[in-house]
Design an enzyme around this catalytic site. Structure first.
Site, short mmCIF file in Angstrom:
data_model
loop_
_atom_site.label_atom_id
_atom_site.label_comp_id
_atom_site.label_asym_id
_atom_site.label_seq_id
_atom_site.Cartn_x
_atom_site.Cartn_y
_atom_site.Cartn_z
N SER A 124 -6.98 -10.29 26.46
CA SER A 124 -8.12 -9.43 26.75
C SER A 124 -9.42 -10.12 26.38
O SER A 124 -9.47 -10.93 25.42
CB SER A 124 -7.98 -8.16 25.89
OG SER A 124 -9.17 -7.42 25.90
N TYR A 149 -6.25 -3.60 17.51
CA TYR A 149 -5.75 -3.88 18.86
C TYR A 149 -6.16 -5.30 19.29
O TYR A 149 -5.33 -6.11 19.72
CB TYR A 149 -6.29 -2.85 19.87
CG TYR A 149 -6.11 -3.32 21.30
CD1 TYR A 149 -4.85 -3.32 21.90
CD2 TYR A 149 -7.20 -3.82 22.03
CE1 TYR A 149 -4.67 -3.80 23.19
CE2 TYR A 149 -7.03 -4.30 23.32
CZ TYR A 149 -5.76 -4.29 23.89
OH TYR A 149 -5.60 -4.77 25.17
N LYS A 153 -4.00 -9.05 20.09
CA LYS A 153 -4.12 -9.94 21.26
C LYS A 153 -4.37 -11.38 20.78
O LYS A 153 -3.80 -12.33 21.27
CB LYS A 153 -5.25 -9.48 22.18
CG LYS A 153 -4.96 -8.16 22.88
CD LYS A 153 -3.79 -8.31 23.84
CE LYS A 153 -3.26 -7.01 24.35
NZ LYS A 153 -1.97 -7.08 25.01
P1 NAD Z 1 -0.24 0.73 30.11
O1 NAD Z 1 -0.15 1.52 28.86
O2 NAD Z 1 -0.45 1.45 31.39
O3 NAD Z 1 1.06 -0.19 30.27
C1 NAD Z 1 1.79 -0.67 29.18
C2 NAD Z 1 3.25 -0.32 29.40
O4 NAD Z 1 4.01 -0.81 28.30
C3 NAD Z 1 3.49 1.20 29.47
O5 NAD Z 1 4.24 1.52 30.63
C4 NAD Z 1 4.28 1.50 28.19
O6 NAD Z 1 5.19 2.56 28.38
C5 NAD Z 1 4.95 0.17 27.92
N1 NAD Z 1 5.28 -0.07 26.51
C6 NAD Z 1 4.50 0.09 25.41
N2 NAD Z 1 5.17 -0.24 24.30
C7 NAD Z 1 6.42 -0.63 24.70
C8 NAD Z 1 7.59 -1.07 24.02
N3 NAD Z 1 7.62 -1.17 22.69
N4 NAD Z 1 8.69 -1.37 24.74
C9 NAD Z 1 8.68 -1.26 26.11
N5 NAD Z 1 7.60 -0.83 26.79
C10 NAD Z 1 6.49 -0.52 26.10
O7 NAD Z 1 -1.38 -0.38 29.89
P2 NAD Z 1 -2.08 -1.36 30.93
O8 NAD Z 1 -3.49 -0.95 31.07
O9 NAD Z 1 -1.23 -1.52 32.12
O10 NAD Z 1 -2.08 -2.69 30.06
C11 NAD Z 1 -1.07 -3.66 30.18
C12 NAD Z 1 -1.32 -4.77 29.18
O11 NAD Z 1 -2.60 -5.34 29.47
C13 NAD Z 1 -1.37 -4.32 27.73
O12 NAD Z 1 -0.77 -5.32 26.94
C14 NAD Z 1 -2.85 -4.22 27.44
O13 NAD Z 1 -3.13 -4.40 26.10
C15 NAD Z 1 -3.39 -5.36 28.29
N6 NAD Z 1 -4.80 -5.18 28.64
C16 NAD Z 1 -5.21 -4.03 29.25
C17 NAD Z 1 -6.54 -3.86 29.57
C18 NAD Z 1 -7.03 -2.57 30.19
O14 NAD Z 1 -8.24 -2.31 30.16
N7 NAD Z 1 -6.16 -1.75 30.78
C19 NAD Z 1 -7.47 -4.87 29.30
C20 NAD Z 1 -7.01 -6.05 28.69
C21 NAD Z 1 -5.66 -6.19 28.36
C1 WQD Z 2 -17.32 0.21 29.32
C2 WQD Z 2 -18.80 0.58 29.16
C3 WQD Z 2 -19.26 1.80 27.12
C4 WQD Z 2 -16.92 5.35 28.18
C5 WQD Z 2 -12.34 -1.63 26.39
C6 WQD Z 2 -11.63 -2.36 25.28
C7 WQD Z 2 -11.21 -3.73 25.72
C8 WQD Z 2 -10.40 -3.68 27.03
C9 WQD Z 2 -11.07 -2.84 28.07
C10 WQD Z 2 -8.08 -3.73 26.53
C11 WQD Z 2 -19.32 0.39 27.74
C12 WQD Z 2 -19.53 2.67 28.35
C13 WQD Z 2 -17.53 4.11 28.21
C14 WQD Z 2 -17.71 6.53 28.22
C15 WQD Z 2 -19.67 5.14 28.34
N1 WQD Z 2 -9.11 -3.10 26.85
N2 WQD Z 2 -18.88 4.00 28.29
N3 WQD Z 2 -19.08 6.37 28.31
O1 WQD Z 2 -15.39 -1.03 25.78
O2 WQD Z 2 -15.77 -2.73 27.61
O3 WQD Z 2 -13.50 -2.37 26.75
O4 WQD Z 2 -11.46 -1.57 27.53
O5 WQD Z 2 -7.97 -4.88 26.23
O6 WQD Z 2 -10.47 -4.26 24.70
O7 WQD Z 2 -12.51 -2.44 24.18
O8 WQD Z 2 -14.53 -0.62 28.13
O9 WQD Z 2 -14.46 1.31 29.66
O10 WQD Z 2 -14.51 1.73 27.17
O11 WQD Z 2 -16.56 0.86 28.30
O12 WQD Z 2 -20.91 5.06 28.41
O13 WQD Z 2 -17.22 7.65 28.18
O14 WQD Z 2 -18.93 1.98 29.44
O15 WQD Z 2 -20.19 2.04 26.13
O16 WQD Z 2 -20.67 -0.02 27.85
P1 WQD Z 2 -14.92 -1.69 26.97
P2 WQD Z 2 -14.93 0.90 28.31
#
Ligand code: NAD
Ligand code: WQD
Length: 335
Positions: A124, A149, A153
């Site tokens: 991330s 979190y 990562k």
């Molecule tokens: P998500 O929660 O939709 O998907 C994660 C999946 O993993 C879920 O289906 C959950 O049931 C499963 N899971 C969790 N713990 C588990 C375990 N112990 N065993 C088996 N399955 C398990 O999340 P997502 O948004 O699809 O994110 C996927 C990955 O990408 C995550 O690792 C997340 O941290 C990373 N990521 C997400 C974002 C984002 O903004 N969505 C940004 C950066 C990184």
């Molecule tokens: C985006 C912008 C908020 C909600 C997070 C995690 C990051 C990654 C992605 C997993 C910011 C603003 C948001 C609201 C708002 N996840 N905002 N009102 O914070 O960039 O990243 O998700 O890895 O680790 O930190 O994403 O969508 O929360 O916010 O004004 O109700 O929207 O302040 O500027 P962020 P976000």
């Protein structure tokens, strides 16, 4: 290739499974359904024509996970499974370290035992912390994370890098995602938030569908185009396509590569809100609030490495992202 996808029924995982199948790969999903449902499997089948093999298994259950490796000869693993809520990770850090670190170590140990050498890991942009200038470049390395979190990562990146040093046959691509939003154009799969959404677009979607009264905009006094926070939003289908390229890259190379996946372009909160208004055809109420603790002003990716190594460039713009999010939300309401 035969690819194990952990977390494959989740938001990014399900879109990635579709793209992998459409690119001709065989997909096996492991998910404990903590944050997703079995119904996603049929949706993947409807879109791609293939029902993926599925194990309802927790990656913390090493014996259960070993059964999956024993029954399948994998060429590669894409590791999505984990918890991802920033605020929750501050409240229950041990749960996050257990799932995201101990679970991952189980997986990596089994990959070693069964000689599965190729890995793509979901990292991330959060690993850059607030330490660097935008655009964030991979060569900056790891910043100071601001929540457990993010630290999970960062730790995974360090563990994989050390593991690959010790095992020169290994090949890993650590993808640092920026802000994935949107949904598949079919409207069949997308993000279903658990409880009150923290992320911007899922929250806007709930205001539009009447579940929330207005968007709370966290601060309008940043040094940005309109004072609101700027992020690099990427369509989840673009992100899914990047995984296909990354796993194919891993299979053809050795060593560890860290690669940003974003569009390279930042949008403010109000710009996203206006794009969503265009998608849904009406105005969306919002109120300006205090800044949210831990937020940075601006975050966007340097995308040159993704282009150079993977030949990846995001195709979809912010309007398409909002259109597809809206389409998915409307379909959910009908269900
Ligand atoms: P998500 O929660 O939709 O998907 C994660 C999946 O993993 C879920 O289906 C959950 O049931 C499963 N899971 C969790 N713990 C588990 C375990 N112990 N065993 C088996 N399955 C398990 O999340 P997502 O948004 O699809 O994110 C996927 C990955 O990408 C995550 O690792 C997340 O941290 C990373 N990521 C997400 C974002 C984002 O903004 N969505 C940004 C950066 C990184
Ligand atoms: C985006 C912008 C908020 C909600 C997070 C995690 C990051 C990654 C992605 C997993 C910011 C603003 C948001 C609201 C708002 N996840 N905002 N009102 O914070 O960039 O990243 O998700 O890895 O680790 O930190 O994403 O969508 O929360 O916010 O004004 O109700 O929207 O302040 O500027 P962020 P976000």
């Amino acid at each position: 290739m035969k690819i194990l996808v952990t977390g494959g029924t989740g938001y990014i995982g399900s879109h990635t499974c579709v793209e992998l199948i459409e690119a001709g790969h065989e997909v096996v999903i492991v998910d404990n359904l903590y944050n997703s449902s079995k119904g996603v499997l049929q949706k993947i089948e409807t879109i791609s024509g293939v029902l993926p093999k599925f194990y309802e298994t927790d990656i913390l259950d090493k014996e259960g996970l070993e059964k999956v490796f024993a029954e399948n000869k994998f060429d590669a693993v894409i590791h999505f499974a984990g918890y991802k809520a920033v605020g929750e990770s501050v409240a229950i850090p041990l749960t996050y370290y257990e799932n995201n670190i101990a679970g991952s170590i189980n997986l990596y140990q089994l990959m070693k035992k069964y000689e599965v050498r190729n890995l793509v890991f979901s990292s991330s942009a959060t690993v850059y912390g607030d330490d660097f200038e935008v655009p964030f470049k991979e060569e900056y390395g790891l910043g100071t994370t601001t929540n457990p979190y993010g630290t999970t990562k960062k730790m995974n990146e360090m563990i994989i890098t050390d593991m690959d040093k010790a095992e020169p046959e290994n090949s890993s691509v650590l993808l640092r995602y920026f802000n994935p939003i949107g949904a598949h154009s079919s409207g069949l799969i997308g993000e279903i938030p658990n409880g009150i959404p923290n992320n911007l677009v899922p929250y806007i979607a709930q205001v539009v569908s009447g579940q929330r009264d207005y968007l709370r905009v966290w601060g309008n006094d940043y040094d940005t185009v309109d004072g609101t926070g700027v992020r690099d939003y990427i369509h989840v289908v673009d992100l899914a396509k990047a995984h296909v390229k990354a796993i194919e890259y891993a299979a053809a190379h050795k060593g560890t590569e860290v690669i940003n996946i974003g569009t390279g372009k930042g949008y403010s909160v109000l710009e996203v809100l206006h794009a969503y208004e265009k998608a849904c055809g009406h105005s969306i109420p919002y109120k300006i609030m205090e800044r949210r603790p831990g937020d940075i002003a601006v975050c966007y990716a340097d995308t040159k490495k993704a282009e150079k190594l993977l030949g990846f460039k995001a195709q979809y713009d912010i309007e398409q992202m909002c259109k597809d999010s809206y389409n998915f939300t409307k379909k959910l309401e009908i269900e």
